[in-house]
Design a protein around this motif. Sequence first.
Motif, short mmCIF file in Angstrom:
data_model
loop_
_atom_site.label_atom_id
_atom_site.label_comp_id
_atom_site.label_asym_id
_atom_site.label_seq_id
_atom_site.Cartn_x
_atom_site.Cartn_y
_atom_site.Cartn_z
N PRO A 31 0.83 -1.21 0.00
CA PRO A 31 0.00 0.00 0.00
C PRO A 31 0.86 1.26 0.00
CG PRO A 31 0.01 -0.98 2.19
CD PRO A 31 0.79 -1.90 1.30
N TRP A 82 -1.39 -2.19 6.17
CA TRP A 82 -1.49 -3.37 5.31
C TRP A 82 -2.85 -4.04 5.47
CZ3 TRP A 82 -1.04 -6.42 1.46
CH2 TRP A 82 -1.26 -7.79 1.56
N HIS A 85 -5.49 -2.02 3.74
CA HIS A 85 -5.28 -2.14 2.29
C HIS A 85 -5.85 -3.48 1.79
CE1 HIS A 85 -3.05 -1.81 -1.53
NE2 HIS A 85 -2.65 -3.06 -1.33
N HIS A 89 -9.13 -3.92 -0.68
CA HIS A 89 -8.98 -4.52 -2.01
C HIS A 89 -9.78 -5.81 -2.15
CE1 HIS A 89 -6.00 -1.46 -2.58
NE2 HIS A 89 -5.90 -1.82 -3.85
#
Length: 195
Positions: A31, A82, A85, A89
């Motif tokens: 990210p 993280w 992210h 996603h």
Amino acid sequence: NMVCIRSVIAYGQISNGGSTQADAEQAFIQPLLPDDEYIYIHIPQEIIDGHPDLQAAVMGVKCPVFRLRRPLHGWSRSGNIWENHLAQHLKSIKFGTDSWKAFDTWPQTFWKIGSQGKPAILTVYVDDFVMAGPGHADEWDSIKSVIKTTKPDKVGCVLGVHHSFTKMGKTRTLTKIDMTDYVKSSVEMYQSTKG
């Protein structure tokens, strides 16, 4: 997290969907930092000297600093960045009208109705991905389109724990969990710290 990982693997066995695993490649630096986050770092001269592009960029500058654009491993916020992210996603992946949904009680664990109309379950511990369920293998390509991972393979060794599966007839599979290497390394570590 091992309870969660084992539960996902067990679901794979019970559902006859099996389980696979992959690793996120350099998870913490996938990210970008938010645009409003300004962190500057100093790169030691010995690293600059080894990179001609960096040398050219800092020529004539004393004590150059660079804006950090990706979280570094070891920074206290990198893990949270993280995780956010990854969740963002995964939830962006659509199959028809379905997308990955987070389990409320299991951190970094997601589920969705897969290609065979049955649940696929994914759990992630830092950068270790384990997915299971009927048709779950069909989900890897869409995950790999938004998250960089290694090539998925059958579950073998997860977090130092070896898993093996032996078919016993048409409907049963013997699952063996072996932590011998983990225990040996723990004993070795303990022995090396004894005074």
